[in-house]
Design a protein around this motif. Structure first.
Motif, PDB file in Angstrom:
ATOM      1  N   ARG A   1     -20.672   1.209 121.829  1.00 27.86           N
ATOM      2  CA  ARG A   1     -20.560   0.746 120.455  1.00 27.86           C
ATOM      3  C   ARG A   1     -19.865   1.805 119.626  1.00 27.86           C
ATOM      4  NH1 ARG A   1     -26.449   0.893 117.550  1.00 27.86           N
ATOM      5  NH2 ARG A   1     -26.955   3.064 117.974  1.00 27.86           N
ATOM      6  N   GLY A   2     -19.211   1.349 118.580  1.00 26.75           N
ATOM      7  CA  GLY A   2     -18.513   2.251 117.681  1.00 26.75           C
ATOM      8  C   GLY A   2     -19.273   2.371 116.378  1.00 26.75           C
ATOM      9  N   GLY A   3     -19.101   3.503 115.730  1.00 29.53           N
ATOM     10  CA  GLY A   3     -19.773   3.727 114.457  1.00 29.53           C
ATOM     11  C   GLY A   3     -18.850   4.395 113.458  1.00 29.53           C
ATOM     12  N   VAL A   4     -19.138   4.158 112.194  1.00 33.63           N
ATOM     13  CA  VAL A   4     -18.392   4.797 111.113  1.00 33.63           C
ATOM     14  C   VAL A   4     -19.399   5.440 110.171  1.00 33.63           C
ATOM     15  CG1 VAL A   4     -16.877   4.398 109.131  1.00 33.63           C
ATOM     16  CG2 VAL A   4     -16.451   3.214 111.273  1.00 33.63           C
ATOM     17  N   LYS A   5     -19.177   6.718 109.893  1.00 29.56           N
ATOM     18  CA  LYS A   5     -20.046   7.452 108.965  1.00 29.56           C
ATOM     19  C   LYS A   5     -19.397   7.450 107.587  1.00 29.56           C
ATOM     20  CE  LYS A   5     -22.597  11.750 108.495  1.00 29.56           C
ATOM     21  NZ  LYS A   5     -22.860  13.062 109.098  1.00 29.56           N
ATOM     22  N   LEU A   6     -20.165   7.045 106.591  1.00 26.63           N
ATOM     23  CA  LEU A   6     -19.676   6.980 105.215  1.00 26.63           C
ATOM     24  C   LEU A   6     -20.015   8.260 104.468  1.00 26.63           C
ATOM     25  CD1 LEU A   6     -20.726   3.302 104.446  1.00 26.63           C
ATOM     26  CD2 LEU A   6     -18.469   4.146 105.124  1.00 26.63           C
ATOM     27  N   SER A   7     -19.402   8.438 103.314  1.00 27.08           N
ATOM     28  CA  SER A   7     -19.593   9.662 102.537  1.00 27.08           C
ATOM     29  C   SER A   7     -21.027   9.845 102.053  1.00 27.08           C
ATOM     30  CB  SER A   7     -18.635   9.690 101.340  1.00 27.08           C
ATOM     31  OG  SER A   7     -18.863   8.570 100.517  1.00 27.08           O
ATOM     32  N   ASN A   8     -21.826   8.776 102.013  1.00 21.67           N
ATOM     33  CA  ASN A   8     -23.233   8.904 101.622  1.00 21.67           C
ATOM     34  C   ASN A   8     -24.126   9.178 102.838  1.00 21.67           C
ATOM     35  OD1 ASN A   8     -23.276   6.445 102.894  1.00 21.67           O
ATOM     36  ND2 ASN A   8     -24.070   5.300 101.157  1.00 21.67           N
ATOM     37  N   ASP A   9     -23.514   9.494 103.988  1.00 20.93           N
ATOM     38  CA  ASP A   9     -24.163   9.804 105.259  1.00 20.93           C
ATOM     39  C   ASP A   9     -24.761   8.595 105.968  1.00 20.93           C
ATOM     40  OD1 ASP A   9     -23.444  12.460 105.323  1.00 20.93           O
ATOM     41  OD2 ASP A   9     -25.247  13.138 104.285  1.00 20.93           O
ATOM     42  N   ASP A  10     -24.528   7.378 105.473  1.00 20.78           N
ATOM     43  CA  ASP A  10     -24.929   6.182 106.209  1.00 20.78           C
ATOM     44  C   ASP A  10     -23.992   6.014 107.405  1.00 20.78           C
ATOM     45  OD1 ASP A  10     -26.910   5.593 104.421  1.00 20.78           O
ATOM     46  OD2 ASP A  10     -25.852   3.948 103.444  1.00 20.78           O
ATOM     47  N   ILE A  11     -24.541   5.561 108.528  1.00 23.48           N
ATOM     48  CA  ILE A  11     -23.731   5.267 109.707  1.00 23.48           C
ATOM     49  C   ILE A  11     -23.880   3.780 109.995  1.00 23.48           C
ATOM     50  CG2 ILE A  11     -23.303   5.728 112.137  1.00 23.48           C
ATOM     51  CD1 ILE A  11     -24.625   8.477 111.711  1.00 23.48           C
ATOM     52  N   VAL A  12     -22.745   3.086 110.078  1.00 21.53           N
ATOM     53  CA  VAL A  12     -22.735   1.657 110.381  1.00 21.53           C
ATOM     54  C   VAL A  12     -22.205   1.509 111.802  1.00 21.53           C
ATOM     55  CG1 VAL A  12     -21.885  -0.611 109.689  1.00 21.53           C
ATOM     56  CG2 VAL A  12     -22.301   1.139 107.946  1.00 21.53           C
ATOM     57  N   TRP A  13     -23.000   0.843 112.655  1.00 21.65           N
ATOM     58  CA  TRP A  13     -22.655   0.692 114.068  1.00 21.65           C
ATOM     59  C   TRP A  13     -22.184  -0.724 114.364  1.00 21.65           C
ATOM     60  CZ3 TRP A  13     -22.221   4.872 116.974  1.00 21.65           C
ATOM     61  CH2 TRP A  13     -22.935   6.025 116.619  1.00 21.65           C
TER      62      TRP A  13
ATOM     63  N   GLU B   1     -13.855   0.840  96.580  1.00 24.79           N
ATOM     64  CA  GLU B   1     -13.415   1.675  97.694  1.00 24.79           C
ATOM     65  C   GLU B   1     -14.597   2.422  98.312  1.00 24.79           C
ATOM     66  OE1 GLU B   1      -9.581   4.068  97.647  1.00 24.79           O
ATOM     67  OE2 GLU B   1     -11.082   5.654  97.375  1.00 24.79           O
ATOM     68  N   LEU B   2     -14.610   2.492  99.629  1.00 24.93           N
ATOM     69  CA  LEU B   2     -15.586   3.282 100.372  1.00 24.93           C
ATOM     70  C   LEU B   2     -14.863   4.472 100.985  1.00 24.93           C
ATOM     71  CD1 LEU B   2     -17.403   0.384 102.272  1.00 24.93           C
ATOM     72  CD2 LEU B   2     -18.189   1.564 100.215  1.00 24.93           C
ATOM     73  N   ARG B   3     -15.602   5.502 101.338  1.00 27.90           N
ATOM     74  CA  ARG B   3     -14.990   6.662 101.978  1.00 27.90           C
ATOM     75  C   ARG B   3     -15.645   6.883 103.343  1.00 27.90           C
ATOM     76  NH1 ARG B   3     -11.113   9.626 101.334  1.00 27.90           N
ATOM     77  NH2 ARG B   3     -10.984  11.704 102.163  1.00 27.90           N
ATOM     78  N   ALA B   4     -14.837   6.781 104.387  1.00 26.56           N
ATOM     79  CA  ALA B   4     -15.307   7.039 105.747  1.00 26.56           C
ATOM     80  C   ALA B   4     -15.038   8.500 106.072  1.00 26.56           C
ATOM     81  CB  ALA B   4     -14.588   6.132 106.734  1.00 26.56           C
ATOM     82  N   THR B   5     -16.067   9.209 106.506  1.00 24.87           N
ATOM     83  CA  THR B   5     -15.894  10.631 106.812  1.00 24.87           C
ATOM     84  C   THR B   5     -15.673  10.904 108.294  1.00 24.87           C
ATOM     85  OG1 THR B   5     -18.292  10.937 106.956  1.00 24.87           O
ATOM     86  CG2 THR B   5     -17.261  11.359 104.815  1.00 24.87           C
ATOM     87  N   ASN B   6     -16.068   9.934 109.164  1.00 27.07           N
ATOM     88  CA  ASN B   6     -15.871  10.134 110.591  1.00 27.07           C
ATOM     89  C   ASN B   6     -16.107   8.825 111.337  1.00 27.07           C
ATOM     90  OD1 ASN B   6     -15.351  11.461 112.977  1.00 27.07           O
ATOM     91  ND2 ASN B   6     -16.750  13.159 112.569  1.00 27.07           N
ATOM     92  N   ALA B   7     -15.734   8.817 112.592  1.00 28.27           N
ATOM     93  CA  ALA B   7     -15.968   7.668 113.471  1.00 28.27           C
ATOM     94  C   ALA B   7     -16.520   8.190 114.783  1.00 28.27           C
ATOM     95  CB  ALA B   7     -14.672   6.900 113.702  1.00 28.27           C
ATOM     96  N   ALA B   8     -17.248   7.318 115.488  1.00 33.54           N
ATOM     97  CA  ALA B   8     -17.893   7.745 116.726  1.00 33.54           C
ATOM     98  C   ALA B   8     -17.922   6.615 117.742  1.00 33.54           C
ATOM     99  CB  ALA B   8     -19.320   8.204 116.434  1.00 33.54           C
ATOM    100  N   ILE B   9     -18.134   7.012 118.992  1.00 29.22           N
ATOM    101  CA  ILE B   9     -18.366   6.066 120.077  1.00 29.22           C
ATOM    102  C   ILE B   9     -19.658   6.496 120.758  1.00 29.22           C
ATOM    103  CG2 ILE B   9     -17.566   5.273 122.328  1.00 29.22           C
ATOM    104  CD1 ILE B   9     -14.735   5.470 121.283  1.00 29.22           C
TER     105      ILE B   9
END
Length: 142
Positions: free
Chosen positions: A123-135, A63-71
């Motif tokens: 583009r959309g992005g998701v920030k994970l609990s380890n502060d990585d952002i995947v775009w 399981e991963l934890r997403a803390t936020n999403a962005a555009i």
């Protein structure tokens, strides 16, 4: 002959040990694909608002934890909009189960009012609990 067999055994054992380290490390990293697209959900009252969906698909065995999403929009020099409040349809912020997906929704009309031009790349992005952002890849949605 015995020396050659011993060298061969040592090489095979070292290779096997290296493979175990690689698979252990690879299995603990986050492997995520993020996509962005238009969405038109139909609500119980019959309304069908124009939304933008940022979807995160996990290719990880845990399981991963997403803390936020962005555009992020090219129309405003790459300015980024982070989700301020969780939309009723959104499952981000929250957990992304192993080999499953989670999604965040943004009101497209409100983004347009803020100056986002969907005829230009976003583009959309998701920030994970380890502060990585995947775009996601840059995409034209208009």
């Amino acid at each position: 002959m015995t020396t050659a067999l011993a060298i061969y055994a040592a090489v095979v054992a070292s290779g096997g040990f290296g493979w175990q380290i690689y698979t252990w490390r690879h299995g603990r990293q986050a492997h995520l694909t993020v996509t962005i697209k238009r969405a038109y959900p139909i609500f119980a009252d019959g309304t069908m608002p124009s939304m933008v969906s940022v979807k995160a698909v996990s290719h990880t065995g845990h399981e991963l934890r997403a803390t936020n999403a962005a555009i992020q929009a090219d129309s405003l020099e790459g300015q980024t909009w982070w989700a301020v409040a969780k939309h009723d349809l959104s499952s981000i912020p929250g957990p992304i189960p192993a080999f499953d997906a989670a999604e965040a929704f943004f009101d497209a009309d409100k983004l347009t009012e803020q100056g986002v031009d969907f005829k230009q790349p976003v583009r959309g992005g998701v920030k994970l609990s380890n502060d990585d952002i995947v775009w996601s890849e840059l995409t034209v949605l208009g």
